[in-house]
Design an enzyme around this catalytic site. Structure first.
Site, short mmCIF file in Angstrom:
data_model
loop_
_atom_site.label_atom_id
_atom_site.label_comp_id
_atom_site.label_asym_id
_atom_site.label_seq_id
_atom_site.Cartn_x
_atom_site.Cartn_y
_atom_site.Cartn_z
N SER A 142 0.84 -1.20 -0.16
CA SER A 142 0.17 -0.03 -0.03
C SER A 142 0.69 1.07 -0.11
O SER A 142 1.55 1.67 -0.94
CB SER A 142 -0.91 -0.14 1.28
OG SER A 142 -1.86 0.95 1.15
N ASP A 219 -9.99 -5.66 -3.28
CA ASP A 219 -9.46 -4.63 -2.30
C ASP A 219 -10.39 -3.57 -2.44
O ASP A 219 -10.51 -2.70 -3.54
CB ASP A 219 -8.02 -4.30 -2.97
CG ASP A 219 -7.22 -3.24 -2.13
OD1 ASP A 219 -8.13 -2.34 -1.33
OD2 ASP A 219 -5.94 -3.46 -2.14
N HIS A 252 -7.41 -6.08 0.91
CA HIS A 252 -6.10 -5.24 1.00
C HIS A 252 -5.29 -5.66 2.48
O HIS A 252 -4.35 -5.28 2.67
CB HIS A 252 -6.60 -3.91 1.27
CG HIS A 252 -5.55 -2.68 1.19
ND1 HIS A 252 -4.96 -2.49 -0.22
CD2 HIS A 252 -4.99 -1.91 1.96
CE1 HIS A 252 -4.09 -1.38 0.17
NE2 HIS A 252 -3.95 -1.12 1.41
#
Length: 273
Positions: A142, A219, A252
Site C-alpha cells: 500500500s 481490495d 487489502h
C-alpha cells in the site's frame, strides 16, 4: 542500536530494535528476521498506513520462506514518533504512521519527516555496516508499496529488486497521495513527481530487474486509491519489465499478503543470491 526483544523462529531469530536516526532526529524502531547460517541478502519491507515495525513481522508469514532462501528482512516503522507537530495526529492517512517514504519540505515536517533519507541512508547503511549484508532489495504494501516502487526506481544501484503488494502507484492523482503530498511537499505539484512511481516511469526512470506486483480485485481501495493500471501503462511505455498479478477475491489485508509472500521472497532471491 538497542535490541528490545528476540524470538527463535525457523532456527533463526525474529528481533525488535531501536536506534537514534540521523535522518529523522528521533528514535526509530524496526524489526528483523535473520536466518541461521550465512545471510545471502536483505529485503527491506515498507509497511502501509497506520502500521508500525510490528505488522509485517507478525502477520506476513515470511520467516519460513526467508529461512529457506537464507535471506534476512528488516521492517522499519512508518514515520517518526512523539513529535506532536500540528496536524500530525488528526487523521490516519497523514502524519504519525503515514510518512509516505519521502523527504518533507513543509514547515515542521521538514525537520523530521525524512523517510526517504531514513530508508536509503540510515537503514541501508545499518544493513551493510551493522548486519554486514551487502545485497539489498526492497518491497512493501500500500503506502509501503508506493515507497518500494519509488525508492527502487530512484536507487537502482542500491536495491537489486523491487516488488509490491497493493501499491499506491500514482499518488499525485489519488486522494491519499494528494493529501500527503500537499501536507509534506506543499502545493507545487512539480515537486510531487519525484515521489510518484507512475510519473517516474514516464520521465524515464527504470529498474534493471523485473518489478513484481500483486493486487487483490476485492481490495476496497483498488479503484479509487491504488490505480494499478496506471503503473501497467507507464511501464509498457517506458519499456520497464513489470509483472502485475490481479488476484480475484483478495482484499487489502495481510491475509492477502501472506498468501503470495512465498512468490515475492522467491522473486527477490533470484536477484539477491
Amino acid at each position: 542500536m538497542k535490541q528490545l526483544k528476540s524470538h527463535k523462529t525457523f532456527e533463526g531469530k525474529t528481533e525488535f530494535w531501536s536506534h537514534e536516526s540521523a535522518a529523522t532526529k528521533t528514535e526509530m524502531k524496526f524489526s528483523t528476521f535473520i536466518p541461521n547460517g550465512e545471510v545471502k541478502g536483505c529485503l527491506i519491507w515498507l509497511s502501509g498506513l497506520t502500521c508500525t515495525e510490528e505488522n509485517f513481522i507478525t502477520k506476513a508469514g515470511a520467516q519460513k520462506f526467508l529461512a529457506e532462501k537464507n535471506l534476512m528482512v528488516i521492517a522499519p516503522d512508518t514515520s517518526p514518533r512523539g513529535l506532536n507537530l500540528p496536524g500530525e495526529h488528526d487523521s490516519y492517512d497523514f502524519g504519525s504512521g503515514a510518512g509516505f517514504y519521502l523527504n518533507a519540505t513543509t514547515p515542521g515536517y521538514a525537520d523530521h519527516y525524512k523517510m526517504d533519507d531514513y530508508i536509503v541512508n540510515d537503514l541501508y547503511n545499518m544493513i551493510t555496516n551493522e548486519f554486514k549484508v551487502k545485497n539489498v532489495s526492497i518491497f512493501g504494501h500500500s503506502m509501503g508499496g508506493h515507497g518500494a516502487l519509488v525508492l527502487g526506481l530512484r536507487n537502482p544501484d542500491k536495491f537489486k529488486a523491487v516488488s509490491a503488494f497493493s501499491p499506491i502507484v500514482h499518488p499525485s492523482v489519488s486522494p491519499w497521495g494528494m493529501k500527503a503530498f500537499n501536507g509534506y511537499l506543499g502545493n507545487d505539484k512539480s515537486a510531487w513527481s519525484a515521489y510518484d512511481a507512475t510519473e517516474l516511469l514516464m520521465s524515464g526512470k527504470k529498474h534493471p530487474a523485473k518489478i513484481l506486483v500483486h493486487q487483490g480485485l476485492q481490495d476496497e481501495f483498488f479503484a479509487k486509491e491504488l490505480l494499478t493500471e496506471h503503473l501497467r501503462e507507464a511501464a509498457q511505455k517506458a519499456g520497464q519489465e513489470c509483472e502485475i498479478n490481479l488476484c480475484e477475491g483478495y482484499d487489502h489485508s495481510y491475509y492477502f499478503i501472506s498468501t503470495f509472500m512465498e512468490a515475492h521472497v522467491a522473486h527477490h532471491a533470484k536477484y539477491l543470491n
